[in-house]
Design a protein around this motif. Structure first.
Motif, PDB file in Angstrom:
ATOM      1  N   TYR A 246     -21.136 -12.330  -1.877  1.00  0.00           N
ATOM      2  CA  TYR A 246     -20.299 -11.416  -2.664  1.00  0.00           C
ATOM      3  C   TYR A 246     -20.539 -11.635  -4.160  1.00  0.00           C
ATOM      4  O   TYR A 246     -20.721 -10.679  -4.935  1.00  0.00           O
TER       5      TYR A 246
ATOM      6  N   GLU B 292     -17.227   0.101  -1.251  1.00  0.00           N
ATOM      7  CA  GLU B 292     -17.850   0.074  -2.569  1.00  0.00           C
ATOM      8  C   GLU B 292     -17.087  -0.768  -3.574  1.00  0.00           C
ATOM      9  O   GLU B 292     -17.672  -1.506  -4.364  1.00  0.00           O
ATOM     10  N   ARG B 293     -15.753  -0.664  -3.577  1.00  0.00           N
ATOM     11  CA  ARG B 293     -14.964  -1.435  -4.549  1.00  0.00           C
ATOM     12  C   ARG B 293     -15.222  -2.919  -4.400  1.00  0.00           C
ATOM     13  O   ARG B 293     -15.168  -3.668  -5.364  1.00  0.00           O
TER      14      ARG B 293
ATOM     15  N   ASN C  66       0.818  -1.212   0.000  1.00  0.00           N
ATOM     16  CA  ASN C  66       0.000   0.000   0.000  1.00  0.00           C
ATOM     17  C   ASN C  66       0.853   1.264   0.000  1.00  0.00           C
ATOM     18  O   ASN C  66       0.324   2.364  -0.119  1.00  0.00           O
TER      19      ASN C  66
ATOM     20  N   VAL D 235      -7.334  -6.581  -9.883  1.00  0.00           N
ATOM     21  CA  VAL D 235      -8.221  -6.331  -8.745  1.00  0.00           C
ATOM     22  C   VAL D 235      -9.191  -7.495  -8.574  1.00  0.00           C
ATOM     23  O   VAL D 235      -9.435  -7.962  -7.454  1.00  0.00           O
ATOM     24  N   ASP D 236      -9.730  -7.988  -9.691  1.00  0.00           N
ATOM     25  CA  ASP D 236     -10.610  -9.162  -9.615  1.00  0.00           C
ATOM     26  C   ASP D 236      -9.872 -10.347  -8.996  1.00  0.00           C
ATOM     27  O   ASP D 236     -10.428 -11.094  -8.182  1.00  0.00           O
TER      28      ASP D 236
ATOM     29  N   ARG E 145     -21.854  -9.081  -7.026  1.00  0.00           N
ATOM     30  CA  ARG E 145     -20.957  -8.790  -8.145  1.00  0.00           C
ATOM     31  C   ARG E 145     -21.663  -9.017  -9.479  1.00  0.00           C
ATOM     32  O   ARG E 145     -21.476  -8.250 -10.429  1.00  0.00           O
TER      33      ARG E 145
ATOM     34  N   LYS F 230     -20.022   3.145   2.365  1.00  0.00           N
ATOM     35  CA  LYS F 230     -19.912   3.116   0.908  1.00  0.00           C
ATOM     36  C   LYS F 230     -18.494   3.427   0.445  1.00  0.00           C
ATOM     37  O   LYS F 230     -17.935   2.730  -0.407  1.00  0.00           O
ATOM     38  N   HIS F 231     -17.887   4.460   1.029  1.00  0.00           N
ATOM     39  CA  HIS F 231     -16.537   4.850   0.621  1.00  0.00           C
ATOM     40  C   HIS F 231     -15.533   3.720   0.882  1.00  0.00           C
ATOM     41  O   HIS F 231     -14.641   3.467   0.066  1.00  0.00           O
TER      42      HIS F 231
ATOM     43  N   HIS G 143      -3.997   1.200  -8.150  1.00  0.00           N
ATOM     44  CA  HIS G 143      -4.985   0.304  -7.539  1.00  0.00           C
ATOM     45  C   HIS G 143      -5.686   0.917  -6.324  1.00  0.00           C
ATOM     46  O   HIS G 143      -6.433   0.228  -5.625  1.00  0.00           O
ATOM     47  N   LYS G 144      -5.420   2.229  -6.094  1.00  0.00           N
ATOM     48  CA  LYS G 144      -6.117   2.966  -5.029  1.00  0.00           C
ATOM     49  C   LYS G 144      -6.000   2.268  -3.667  1.00  0.00           C
ATOM     50  O   LYS G 144      -6.980   2.050  -2.965  1.00  0.00           O
TER      51      LYS G 144
ATOM     52  N   HIS H 139      -9.619  -9.969  -5.289  1.00  0.00           N
ATOM     53  CA  HIS H 139     -10.882 -10.322  -4.632  1.00  0.00           C
ATOM     54  C   HIS H 139     -11.057 -11.834  -4.582  1.00  0.00           C
ATOM     55  O   HIS H 139     -11.507 -12.390  -3.582  1.00  0.00           O
TER      56      HIS H 139
END
Length: 650
Positions: free
Chosen positions: A627, A649-650, A348, A605-606, A631, A645-646, A365-366, A609
């Motif tokens: 999930y 959400e991702r 990170n 990212v997928d 999705r 949400k913030h 990737h935030k 997850h």
């Protein structure tokens, strides 16, 4: 009358002490003691855990050890101050490293060399002085006591009196007091505690049998003669030493002078060798700004802001030296073709990415750096390094050479009694039939010791036993021994690097692996003491990748740069979505195959997850199914509160 116990063994006196440090502290508080000493055999394994528990309970922790001298004699040492604590660490280290593993001992010359800042108590019945007196060798006992008095001085040497209600204890105490009077030395009471409460003597008997590979039936000569080796109240000790009240008063005198703080955060890592005139903060910032263009050809405002923010944060937390040390290790790996990369939450950090410690772009990737490092963190950040199995030893040896063997050691781990080995070892001691022990051990969970009654009570073969007294006795001992440390091992990859010699801070000892030295603290104690630990985790997949890269180079003359591979390669995701994952690291299990074909990842990212979904905890309450339903759009996205949400959400 007040009393402080100065000779006390926790279960870190391996296979001897029968109570956790926390239990001893809790009982000391219950008895109204204002301080307590832990004096485990030839080690400070549980010192940090004990000190933290004592501080939390409002009791002064006294750090000590019962060391073994040549010829097997015992001696009780207590640290008065930081100098005494460091000397205790050095004594234990020499006792451990100068002899074969499992047989530590030290000589009086070494003892004299490291005596400053220590109280010395003459020890239990296995001490040199009591042993000589019981053998009728009074003159030799006097000479031995004179020797200790010369080493430690009249203010720091005490004749230790113990009365555990053995037939000869009162007579021995009398002779010890007479000897002290002749010498002009003082004496002090102790109970040689091996368990917090009297009922724990049964478990101590079991531990003695395990240590000597004997059954309870044939071990009377190996076990303690009674159940008097527990933490006793001042009133009980006063009754035992009513002829020698000064022996109890002196426990308070010693406790008052013992003041050791186990916070070593100021030594947590060595100074990194810097160019003249530069600080660690300056050098880290210069490195990052010099290299940022390699990772971000377009220097956006977001990249600048994030890098400035992290550099300020790292400087404020005093961690620039830590990042430089890890960067140097990774730079050595890169220059020498060693496959290695940072893992976990370190990804990170934009600093870690720019310096080549990690290979995932946190801006793209935030990723949230606060998960790795933040102003309010209670412990130090942890950078774990995955390294090729074939090259791990080379990287470890570089760290030894760079910082010196005195400043580097592997972190230990304690192998504890878990469900199955607890059944086997306790069962053998109690003389249970081998076939029953084997059946029980294979029936219960490998690790969880809580549900033995439920696991075994449902089986026809054991149902008739569960109400019997022997069975209840076995189950009680089984629960008591669960999670007790049994022996020392090496942590899977943890190394600690210190600015001062480690032997000033924590004792070292030999590991089972030839040529390896470990410190006597595990990762939790290392963290609590304020040290930084770096994990070098061997990863076979990196060895396989390196081998593949070399084969490609031999056949095509192309050198693959793994830091620049295409994460958007559609053909790779097509293969994954078909469940064609045999031999692919992290996604080759049956559970992964089932999940990956339903999730159908199309980007990194997928994949994150998907890999994260097949983890303990996620599957509770159908977590993966819920999930996937959201999705795919089969269920709506809902939030219990707008703030969620913030974050989610991702």
């Amino acid at each position: 009358m007040e009393y402080i116990e100065l000779h006390c063994h926790s279960n870190f006196s391996l296979l001897d002490g029968a109570s956790h440090p926390d239990e001893l502290v809790e009982q000391a508080k219950e008895l109204g003691m204002t301080a307590l000493a832990i004096t485990d055999h030839d080690g400070l394994y549980g010192a940090v855990q004990f000190a933290r528990a004592a501080d939390k309970a409002g009791i002064k922790p006294i750090i000590g050890a019962e060391i073994t001298l040549n010829r097997g004699h015992h001696l009780t040492l207590l640290a008065k101050n930081r100098q005494g604590y460091s000397n205790l660490c050095r004594l234990i280290t020499r006792a451990q490293l100068d002899h074969r593993k499992g047989s530590p001992s030290t000589d009086k010359h070494t003892l004299a060399k490291h005596s400053e800042g220590l109280f010395c108590l003459s020890g239990c019945r296995r001490g040199e002085i009591p042993e000589l007196l019981m053998a009728g060798k009074d003159e030799k006992a006097y000479n031995a006591a004179r020797g200790y008095l010369d080493i430690f001085g009249v203010d720091n040497f005490f004749i230790e009196l113990q009365n555990n209600l053995r037939p000869e204890d009162e007579r021995l105490c009398q002779k010890l007091v007479e000897l002290a009077s002749t010498l002009g030395a003082r004496y002090v009471a102790a109970n040689n505690v091996h368990y917090a409460v009297k009922e724990k003597h049964r478990l101590q008997d079991i531990l003695a049998c395990i240590r000597n590979t004997a059954t309870l039936e044939k071990s009377a000569h190996l076990r303690r003669p009674n159940a008097e080796f527990y933490l006793k109240a001042a009133a009980d000790m006063e009754a035992l030493f009513n002829e020698y009240p000064q022996a109890l008063t002196n426990t308070l005198h010693i406790a008052e002078q013992c003041n050791v703080d186990l916070d070593f955060s100021s030594y947590r890592f060595p100074d990194f060798l810097l160019p003249d005139g530069e600080t660690a903060d300056d050098y880290l910032a210069r490195l990052c700004w010099q290299r940022v263009g390699d990772r971000y050809p377009e220097l956006t405002g977001e990249v600048k802001h994030q890098l400035n923010y992290e550099l300020d944060l790292v400087s404020k937390l005093g961690l620039s030296g830590y990042f430089l040390i890890v960067w140097d290790i990774m730079d050595y790996a890169r220059r020498n073709g060693i496959p290695a990369q940072g893992r976990g939450s370190a990804a990170n950090s934009i600093i870690a990415y720019i310096l080549g410690i990690t290979r995932v772009d946190p801006i793209c990737h935030k990723l949230f750096v606060g998960r790795f490092i933040n102003e309010e963190m209670s412990s130090l950040p942890d950078i774990d390094i995955d390294v090729s199995t074939n090259h791990r030893e080379q990287l470890i040896q570089y760290v030894y050479q760079k910082y010196g063997e005195e400043h580097v050691a592997m972190v230990c781990t304690y192998v504890t009694f878990q469900a199955r080995n607890a059944i086997r070892e306790v069962g053998k001691v109690l003389g249970m039939p081998a076939d029953i022990i084997d059946r029980m051990a294979k029936t219960v969970s490998a690790y969880n010791a809580k549900d033995i009654e439920e696991d075994l009570g449902s089986l026809d073969r054991f149902r008739s036993y569960v109400t019997s007294v022997p069975w209840q006795h076995f189950v009680s001992l089984y629960h008591e021994i669960a999670d007790f440390p049994r022996h020392l091992s090496i942590h899977v990859g943890g190394m600690v690097i210190s600015s001062c010699p480690l032997t000033d801070i924590v004792p070292l000892e030999r590991a089972t692996m030839p040529g390896r030295v470990v410190c006597q603290w595990d990762k939790d104690s290392i963290d609590d003491a304020g040290f930084v630990k770096i994990d070098f985790l061997a990863l076979g997949a990196l060895s396989q990748l390196q081998e593949a890269i070399e084969l490609i180079r031999e056949r095509t003359w192309r050198r693959i740069d793994m830091s620049r591979i295409d994460f958007e390669d559609a053909e790779v995701y097509d293969m994954l979505c078909k469940g064609d994952t045999i031999g692919i690291f992290q996604v080759e299990s049956a559970a992964q195959m089932q999940t990956i074909t339903r999730l159908k990842p199309r980007n990194l990212v997928d994949m994150a997850h998907e890999v994260g979904a097949v983890r303990p905890g996620v599957g509770v309450n159908q977590g993966v199914h819920e999930y996937l339903a959201r999705r795919s759009g089969n269920k709506p996205l809902t939030y219990d509160h707008p703030l969620e949400k913030h974050a989610l959400e991702r």
